[in-house]
Write a protein that holds these residues in place. Structure first.
Motif, mmCIF file in Angstrom:
data_model
loop_
_atom_site.group_PDB
_atom_site.id
_atom_site.type_symbol
_atom_site.label_atom_id
_atom_site.label_comp_id
_atom_site.label_asym_id
_atom_site.label_seq_id
_atom_site.Cartn_x
_atom_site.Cartn_y
_atom_site.Cartn_z
ATOM 1 N N ARG A 1 19.618 -16.475 -4.191
ATOM 2 C CA ARG A 1 20.797 -15.622 -4.383
ATOM 3 C C ARG A 1 20.368 -14.164 -4.475
ATOM 4 N N GLY A 2 20.984 -13.324 -3.652
ATOM 5 C CA GLY A 2 20.686 -11.894 -3.663
ATOM 6 C C GLY A 2 19.542 -11.478 -2.758
ATOM 7 N N LEU A 3 18.929 -12.418 -2.049
ATOM 8 C CA LEU A 3 17.838 -12.057 -1.141
ATOM 9 C C LEU A 3 18.396 -11.418 0.120
ATOM 10 N N GLN A 4 17.724 -10.371 0.577
ATOM 11 C CA GLN A 4 18.030 -9.785 1.874
ATOM 12 C C GLN A 4 16.765 -9.078 2.366
ATOM 13 N N PRO A 5 16.554 -9.075 3.669
ATOM 14 C CA PRO A 5 15.360 -8.409 4.196
ATOM 15 C C PRO A 5 15.400 -6.912 3.905
ATOM 16 N N PRO A 6 14.238 -6.298 3.689
ATOM 17 C CA PRO A 6 14.225 -4.855 3.446
ATOM 18 C C PRO A 6 14.684 -4.099 4.688
ATOM 19 N N GLY A 7 15.488 -3.087 4.469
ATOM 20 C CA GLY A 7 15.951 -2.246 5.566
ATOM 21 C C GLY A 7 14.939 -1.168 5.891
ATOM 22 N N HIS A 8 15.309 -0.335 6.845
ATOM 23 C CA HIS A 8 14.401 0.713 7.306
ATOM 24 C C HIS A 8 14.076 1.719 6.203
ATOM 25 N N TYR A 9 15.020 1.980 5.327
ATOM 26 C CA TYR A 9 14.812 2.995 4.303
ATOM 27 C C TYR A 9 14.410 2.416 2.946
ATOM 28 N N ASP A 10 14.235 1.105 2.856
ATOM 29 C CA ASP A 10 13.795 0.491 1.606
ATOM 30 C C ASP A 10 12.294 0.675 1.456
ATOM 31 N N LYS A 11 11.858 0.939 0.242
ATOM 32 C CA LYS A 11 10.426 1.057 -0.030
ATOM 33 C C LYS A 11 9.883 -0.311 -0.412
ATOM 34 N N VAL A 12 8.811 -0.712 0.251
ATOM 35 C CA VAL A 12 8.161 -1.992 -0.015
ATOM 36 C C VAL A 12 6.783 -1.693 -0.592
ATOM 37 N N TYR A 13 6.579 -2.078 -1.846
ATOM 38 C CA TYR A 13 5.318 -1.811 -2.537
ATOM 39 C C TYR A 13 4.398 -3.012 -2.387
ATOM 40 N N LYS A 14 3.781 -3.117 -1.208
ATOM 41 C CA LYS A 14 2.937 -4.272 -0.917
ATOM 42 C C LYS A 14 1.449 -3.919 -0.871
ATOM 43 N N ASP A 15 1.130 -2.687 -1.255
ATOM 44 C CA ASP A 15 -0.257 -2.242 -1.203
ATOM 45 C C ASP A 15 -0.965 -2.323 -2.545
ATOM 46 N N GLU A 16 -0.207 -2.120 -3.636
ATOM 47 C CA GLU A 16 -0.827 -2.041 -4.951
ATOM 48 C C GLU A 16 0.189 -2.436 -6.023
ATOM 49 N N CYS A 17 -0.319 -2.950 -7.141
ATOM 50 C CA CYS A 17 0.521 -3.361 -8.264
ATOM 51 C C CYS A 17 1.249 -2.155 -8.851
ATOM 52 N N MET A 18 2.450 -2.392 -9.362
ATOM 53 C CA MET A 18 3.240 -1.324 -9.975
ATOM 54 C C MET A 18 2.645 -0.858 -11.310
ATOM 55 N N TYR A 19 1.858 -1.720 -11.977
ATOM 56 C CA TYR A 19 1.343 -1.410 -13.310
ATOM 57 C C TYR A 19 -0.174 -1.238 -13.366
ATOM 58 N N SER A 20 -0.883 -1.807 -12.420
ATOM 59 C CA SER A 20 -2.342 -1.731 -12.444
ATOM 60 C C SER A 20 -2.834 -1.368 -11.045
ATOM 61 N N PHE A 21 -4.116 -1.463 -10.846
ATOM 62 C CA PHE A 21 -4.691 -1.129 -9.546
ATOM 63 C C PHE A 21 -4.988 -2.381 -8.715
ATOM 64 N N ASP A 22 -4.317 -3.491 -9.006
ATOM 65 C CA ASP A 22 -4.514 -4.711 -8.226
ATOM 66 C C ASP A 22 -3.963 -4.529 -6.816
ATOM 67 N N THR A 23 -4.685 -5.071 -5.858
ATOM 68 C CA THR A 23 -4.295 -5.050 -4.449
ATOM 69 C C THR A 23 -4.380 -6.472 -3.921
ATOM 70 N N PRO A 24 -3.993 -6.701 -2.663
ATOM 71 C CA PRO A 24 -4.184 -8.048 -2.105
ATOM 72 C C PRO A 24 -5.652 -8.497 -2.087
#
Length: 174
Positions: A17-40
């Motif tokens: 419920r509430g899922l939708q693909p990110p649009g062109h202007y949505d920011k996707v934070y997939k490089d680093e954690c929001m709270y720490s320096f964790d990455t993939p």
């Protein structure tokens, strides 16, 4: 392709419920954690909230689950695999052939700005259902045709989207 039990699929459908693909202007934070320096590439990888598109390290997923109520996350885990000696020798031979002939950076005949890597990345992705504190996380390895199409569309959009940190670099150059 992996097969998923009906119990896991029911939990995935409940969190859709509430899922939708990110649009062109949505920011996707997939490089680093929001709270720490964790990455993939961190030992626990990076978990991306499929609703807010924010990335979290392994220790912060439960916190985000409690805060947002979201149960579905994309788990990115990248492991470095060392190159074989033959591959290293081939790269060294190719770099010897491309010796600079003029004083320039990143152009033909100039110095190369690409750094030599002695590893490749083994990238794995999975959908994780976070059930709450004290309960195990359910993991569905990707690709998986049994997942609902909406979930697969959101995951694909997140994977092909430019990360927010790279987007900041691009807009700063303009």
């Amino acid at each position: 392709m992996s097969v998923v039990s009906d119990d896991v699929l029911d939990k995935v459908r409940a969190g859709m419920r509430g899922l939708q693909p990110p649009g062109h202007y949505d920011k996707v934070y997939k490089d680093e954690c929001m709270y720490s320096f964790d990455t993939p590439e961190s030992p626990g990888g990076l978990y991306i909230n499929l609703k807010s598109y924010q990335g979290f390290g392994e220790e912060f997923v439960e916190l985000d689950h409690q805060k947002s109520g979201n149960t579905l996350y994309l788990h990115l885990l990248w492991k470095r695999v060392p190159l074989s000696e033959e591959d290293k020798a081939a790269i060294a031979a190719a770099s010897e052939a491309d010796k600079p002939t003029k004083l320039a950076l990143g152009t033909d005949g100039g110095f190369s700005t690409d750094t030599q890597k002695d590893y490749t990345l083994d990238k794995t992705a999975s959908v994780v259902v976070v059930q709450g504190a004290g309960q195990p996380r359910l993991t569905v390895p990707l690709p998986c045709a049994d997942l609902p199409e909406l979930v697969l569309n959101v995951i694909t959009a997140i994977q092909v989207c430019i990360g927010a940190f790279h987007m900041i670099d691009i807009t700063a150059d303009m």
